[in-house]
Scaffold this motif. Structure first.
Motif, PDB file in Angstrom:
ATOM      1  N   LYS A 185      12.504  23.727 -35.613  1.00 15.98           N
ATOM      2  CA  LYS A 185      11.971  22.600 -36.366  1.00 15.98           C
ATOM      3  C   LYS A 185      10.459  22.479 -36.239  1.00 15.98           C
ATOM      4  CE  LYS A 185      16.164  19.786 -36.119  1.00 15.98           C
ATOM      5  NZ  LYS A 185      16.735  18.464 -35.718  1.00 15.98           N
ATOM      6  N   LEU A 186       9.857  23.367 -35.468  1.00 12.54           N
ATOM      7  CA  LEU A 186       8.403  23.359 -35.337  1.00 12.54           C
ATOM      8  C   LEU A 186       7.765  23.739 -36.669  1.00 12.54           C
ATOM      9  CD1 LEU A 186       8.037  25.146 -31.874  1.00 12.54           C
ATOM     10  CD2 LEU A 186       7.978  22.695 -32.346  1.00 12.54           C
ATOM     11  N   GLY A 187       6.806  22.970 -37.092  1.00 15.02           N
ATOM     12  CA  GLY A 187       6.161  23.204 -38.374  1.00 15.02           C
ATOM     13  C   GLY A 187       6.637  22.281 -39.461  1.00 15.02           C
ATOM     14  N   LEU A 188       7.721  21.523 -39.210  1.00 14.07           N
ATOM     15  CA  LEU A 188       8.171  20.537 -40.174  1.00 14.07           C
ATOM     16  C   LEU A 188       7.365  19.255 -40.014  1.00 14.07           C
ATOM     17  CD1 LEU A 188      12.042  21.064 -39.942  1.00 14.07           C
ATOM     18  CD2 LEU A 188      10.425  22.060 -41.569  1.00 14.07           C
ATOM     19  N   ASN A 189       7.549  18.335 -40.942  1.00 10.17           N
ATOM     20  CA  ASN A 189       6.764  17.109 -40.960  1.00 10.17           C
ATOM     21  C   ASN A 189       7.192  16.197 -39.814  1.00 10.17           C
ATOM     22  OD1 ASN A 189       5.146  14.955 -41.593  1.00 10.17           O
ATOM     23  ND2 ASN A 189       5.930  14.674 -43.657  1.00 10.17           N
ATOM     24  N   MET A 190       6.283  15.938 -38.875  1.00  8.59           N
ATOM     25  CA  MET A 190       6.560  15.036 -37.761  1.00  8.59           C
ATOM     26  C   MET A 190       6.253  13.588 -38.108  1.00  8.59           C
ATOM     27  SD  MET A 190       5.058  17.130 -34.491  1.00  8.59           S
ATOM     28  CE  MET A 190       3.399  17.141 -35.192  1.00  8.59           C
ATOM     29  N   CYS A 242       6.259  26.915 -28.630  1.00  4.42           N
ATOM     30  CA  CYS A 242       6.857  28.164 -29.114  1.00  4.42           C
ATOM     31  C   CYS A 242       7.692  28.814 -28.008  1.00  4.42           C
ATOM     32  CB  CYS A 242       5.763  29.139 -29.550  1.00  4.42           C
ATOM     33  SG  CYS A 242       5.146  28.855 -31.208  1.00  4.42           S
ATOM     34  N   PRO A 243       8.997  29.004 -28.206  1.00  2.00           N
ATOM     35  CA  PRO A 243       9.780  29.704 -27.174  1.00  2.00           C
ATOM     36  C   PRO A 243       9.311  31.135 -26.957  1.00  2.00           C
ATOM     37  CG  PRO A 243      11.210  28.540 -28.733  1.00  2.00           C
ATOM     38  CD  PRO A 243       9.821  28.551 -29.319  1.00  2.00           C
ATOM     39  N   ARG A 244       8.778  31.730 -27.998  1.00  2.00           N
ATOM     40  CA  ARG A 244       8.257  33.093 -27.909  1.00  2.00           C
ATOM     41  C   ARG A 244       7.089  33.208 -28.879  1.00  2.00           C
ATOM     42  NH1 ARG A 244      12.796  36.606 -31.239  1.00  2.00           N
ATOM     43  NH2 ARG A 244      12.857  35.204 -33.054  1.00  2.00           N
ATOM     44  N   PRO A 245       6.149  34.090 -28.641  1.00  2.00           N
ATOM     45  CA  PRO A 245       4.973  34.192 -29.522  1.00  2.00           C
ATOM     46  C   PRO A 245       5.313  34.503 -30.976  1.00  2.00           C
ATOM     47  CG  PRO A 245       4.579  35.337 -27.458  1.00  2.00           C
ATOM     48  CD  PRO A 245       6.027  34.957 -27.452  1.00  2.00           C
ATOM     49  N   LYS A 246       6.422  35.220 -31.201  1.00  3.05           N
ATOM     50  CA  LYS A 246       6.790  35.586 -32.564  1.00  3.05           C
ATOM     51  C   LYS A 246       7.130  34.365 -33.408  1.00  3.05           C
ATOM     52  CE  LYS A 246       9.715  38.901 -35.030  1.00  3.05           C
ATOM     53  NZ  LYS A 246      10.797  39.913 -34.896  1.00  3.05           N
ATOM     54  N   ASP A 247       7.461  33.251 -32.778  1.00  2.00           N
ATOM     55  CA  ASP A 247       7.809  32.041 -33.528  1.00  2.00           C
ATOM     56  C   ASP A 247       6.616  31.431 -34.240  1.00  2.00           C
ATOM     57  OD1 ASP A 247      10.408  32.294 -32.808  1.00  2.00           O
ATOM     58  OD2 ASP A 247      10.337  30.847 -31.172  1.00  2.00           O
ATOM     59  N   LEU A 248       5.413  31.927 -33.997  1.00  2.00           N
ATOM     60  CA  LEU A 248       4.258  31.481 -34.786  1.00  2.00           C
ATOM     61  C   LEU A 248       4.484  31.740 -36.270  1.00  2.00           C
ATOM     62  CD1 LEU A 248       1.246  32.682 -32.590  1.00  2.00           C
ATOM     63  CD2 LEU A 248       1.837  30.320 -33.142  1.00  2.00           C
ATOM     64  N   ILE A 282      -5.332  19.182 -35.658  1.00  2.00           N
ATOM     65  CA  ILE A 282      -5.558  20.120 -34.559  1.00  2.00           C
ATOM     66  C   ILE A 282      -4.557  19.869 -33.437  1.00  2.00           C
ATOM     67  CG2 ILE A 282      -7.142  20.602 -32.645  1.00  2.00           C
ATOM     68  CD1 ILE A 282      -7.876  22.230 -34.987  1.00  2.00           C
ATOM     69  N   MET A 283      -4.371  18.602 -33.069  1.00  2.00           N
ATOM     70  CA  MET A 283      -3.448  18.290 -31.978  1.00  2.00           C
ATOM     71  C   MET A 283      -1.998  18.570 -32.373  1.00  2.00           C
ATOM     72  SD  MET A 283      -5.408  17.569 -29.576  1.00  2.00           S
ATOM     73  CE  MET A 283      -4.145  17.123 -28.393  1.00  2.00           C
ATOM     74  N   ALA A 284      -1.644  18.332 -33.627  1.00  2.00           N
ATOM     75  CA  ALA A 284      -0.281  18.624 -34.076  1.00  2.00           C
ATOM     76  C   ALA A 284       0.004  20.124 -34.006  1.00  2.00           C
ATOM     77  CB  ALA A 284      -0.079  18.104 -35.498  1.00  2.00           C
ATOM     78  N   PHE A 285      -0.941  20.946 -34.462  1.00  2.00           N
ATOM     79  CA  PHE A 285      -0.747  22.392 -34.411  1.00  2.00           C
ATOM     80  C   PHE A 285      -0.749  22.895 -32.967  1.00  2.00           C
ATOM     81  CE2 PHE A 285      -2.727  26.765 -35.101  1.00  2.00           C
ATOM     82  CZ  PHE A 285      -1.513  27.352 -35.383  1.00  2.00           C
ATOM     83  N   LYS A 286      -1.594  22.321 -32.131  1.00  2.00           N
ATOM     84  CA  LYS A 286      -1.628  22.733 -30.723  1.00  2.00           C
ATOM     85  C   LYS A 286      -0.296  22.445 -30.044  1.00  2.00           C
ATOM     86  CE  LYS A 286      -4.255  22.018 -26.445  1.00  2.00           C
ATOM     87  NZ  LYS A 286      -5.420  21.338 -25.817  1.00  2.00           N
ATOM     88  N   TYR A 287       0.293  21.305 -30.347  1.00  2.00           N
ATOM     89  CA  TYR A 287       1.582  20.949 -29.765  1.00  2.00           C
ATOM     90  C   TYR A 287       2.663  21.944 -30.191  1.00  2.00           C
ATOM     91  CZ  TYR A 287       5.650  18.048 -28.611  1.00  2.00           C
ATOM     92  OH  TYR A 287       6.836  17.569 -28.107  1.00  2.00           O
ATOM     93  N   GLN A 288       2.625  22.378 -31.430  1.00  3.86           N
ATOM     94  CA  GLN A 288       3.617  23.327 -31.921  1.00  3.86           C
ATOM     95  C   GLN A 288       3.441  24.698 -31.275  1.00  3.86           C
ATOM     96  OE1 GLN A 288       2.926  23.117 -36.118  1.00  3.86           O
ATOM     97  NE2 GLN A 288       3.603  20.983 -36.267  1.00  3.86           N
ATOM     98  N   VAL A 289       2.195  25.122 -31.098  1.00  2.00           N
ATOM     99  CA  VAL A 289       1.954  26.422 -30.455  1.00  2.00           C
ATOM    100  C   VAL A 289       2.415  26.383 -29.004  1.00  2.00           C
ATOM    101  CG1 VAL A 289       0.184  28.105 -29.830  1.00  2.00           C
ATOM    102  CG2 VAL A 289       0.051  26.936 -32.023  1.00  2.00           C
TER     103      VAL A 289
END
Length: 387
Positions: free
Chosen positions: A258-263, A117-123, A107-114
């Motif tokens: 790089k958001l969404g890759l393995n941290m 996001c430079p723009r909402p479309k990057d989801l 949950i925290m990893a996904f929250k950090y990525q959201v």
């Protein structure tokens, strides 16, 4: 837009869960390809089998058909149940406490990525990064790989995601952030990188790449009546750079972000610790002595702790109720670390109630003379009024 958030949330959370499970299994794999379970080690074949089973169940057609249907966002309890069943779709078994920690971490990893996001479309780009990484895990298993590929095509072909406007993407992102807003679990990886404060909230830095086709802040352009341009600069407080190109939304391509890759590519034992884990180290150099003293004072007032100078102070937990359903589910009702649990009984005790009533009656008997004198004074005032 809230009816279309479920596929994005489940796929992204599932991708983060797969990252962590894969790292943990690799750490427990034996150097040689053996199946000796006596030493507590997994073979490489066992790891591949677990990952293939979980991914095959997660991206099965029947499960994806349920996800892509219009529906309200899931609650945390429902999502935790879904991820638990996905994790247990193989020979892997997680106890409730480990599953709770795993859920908090994803949950925290996904929250950090959201948040980043430079723009909402990057989801969508974050989701595609998760799918691309999962493809690499099952690239040697054609049947499972095709299932993931079909889901990827489904995201591209579904018009609810391909034809959304910037405003609709913003509503989609806002719905996801509303779902994540109460999650403030500290993660050692974020604390180490100064991306999270000790209170569990993220520390967002100023700077980085701006969205594609967006000017770098710091420049003001004004035009007079004749159309002549005048430029002036102002300090932005951060270091910004222009994005060279836009991330690809095709089946294959450079996502740029790089958001969404393995941290969790380093030491999983250190980077996948949450604040509720006993091995997490406090980032602050100054311990919170006030909180410890308040707990000790509460224990003394309840008569369960005696002042013993020089004695070591054990850890204390406070259970406000005799039985709590969520604590039972997490296996925390009976701590195994030897810590003392102080139980505050919230139910009515007949014996205690009778004693309190007896004491209250004694106070009432002592106050009777004053009450009588008060009544006599009232009678005297009434007689004077009659004169």
């Amino acid at each position: 837009m809230s009816l279309r958030t479920v596929p994005l949330v489940v796929v992204n959370l599932g991708g983060e869960m797969l990252y962590i499970l894969d790292q943990r299994l690799q750490a427990h794999c034996s150097p040689e390809d053996t199946s000796d379970k006596g030493a507590g080690l997994w073979s490489e074949n066992d790891r591949k089998r677990v990952m293939n089973d979980i991914i095959g169940t997660m991206f099965s057609k029947s499960f994806m058909d349920q996800l892509f249907g219009p529906q309200q966002p899931y609650s945390h309890r429902t999502l935790r149940t879904v991820l638990t069943r996905l994790a247990h779709a193989s020979i892997l078994r997680l106890n409730p406490v480990s599953m709770e920690r795993l859920y908090e971490l994803v949950i925290m990893a996904f929250k950090y990525q959201v948040f980043l996001c430079p723009r909402p479309k990057d989801l969508i780009l974050i989701t595609y990064n998760h799918i691309d990484s999962i493809k690499q895990v099952v690239k040697d298993t054609p049947a499972v790989f095709n299932q993931v590929q079909q889901t990827h095509r489904r995201f591209i072909e579904v018009k609810e995601y391909s034809s959304l406007t910037e405003g609709e993407f913003q509503l989609l992102r806002q719905t996801i952030l509303t779902f994540l807003q109460d999650s403030h679990v500290r993660v050692s990886l974020f604390l180490k990188n100064k991306a999270q404060n000790p209170n569990g909230r993220f520390a967002m830095s100023t700077g980085g790449h701006v969205p594609h086709k967006i000017d770098v802040p710091g420049l003001i352009r004004t035009f007079d009546r004749s159309g002549r341009e005048r430029r002036s600069e102002f300090p932005t407080g951060g270091s910004y750079s222009r994005a060279l190109k836009e991330g690809s939304l095709e089946l294959h391509g450079d996502r740029v972000t790089k958001l969404g890759l393995n941290m969790f590519t380093g030491n999983p034992a250190e980077e996948t610790q949450t604040s509720t884990s006993s091995s997490l180290k406090e980032t602050s150099d100054i311990p919170n002595l006030l909180a410890k003293e308040e707990l000790n004072l509460l224990a003394r007032l309840m008569g369960s702790l005696k002042d013993q100078p020089g004695a070591t102070d054990p850890g204390y937990q406070i259970d406000l109720f005799a039985s709590l359903q969520e604590e039972d589910e997490l296996g925390r009702s009976d701590p195994a670390d030897g810590s003392k649990v102080v139980t505050i009984q919230a139910t009515q005790d007949e014996h205690s109630a009778s004693e309190l009533a007896h004491i209250a009656g004694q106070f009432a008997e002592e106050e009777q003379p004053s009450a009588l004198s008060h009544n006599k004074g009232d009678d005297l005032l009434a007689m004077m009024d009659d004169l």
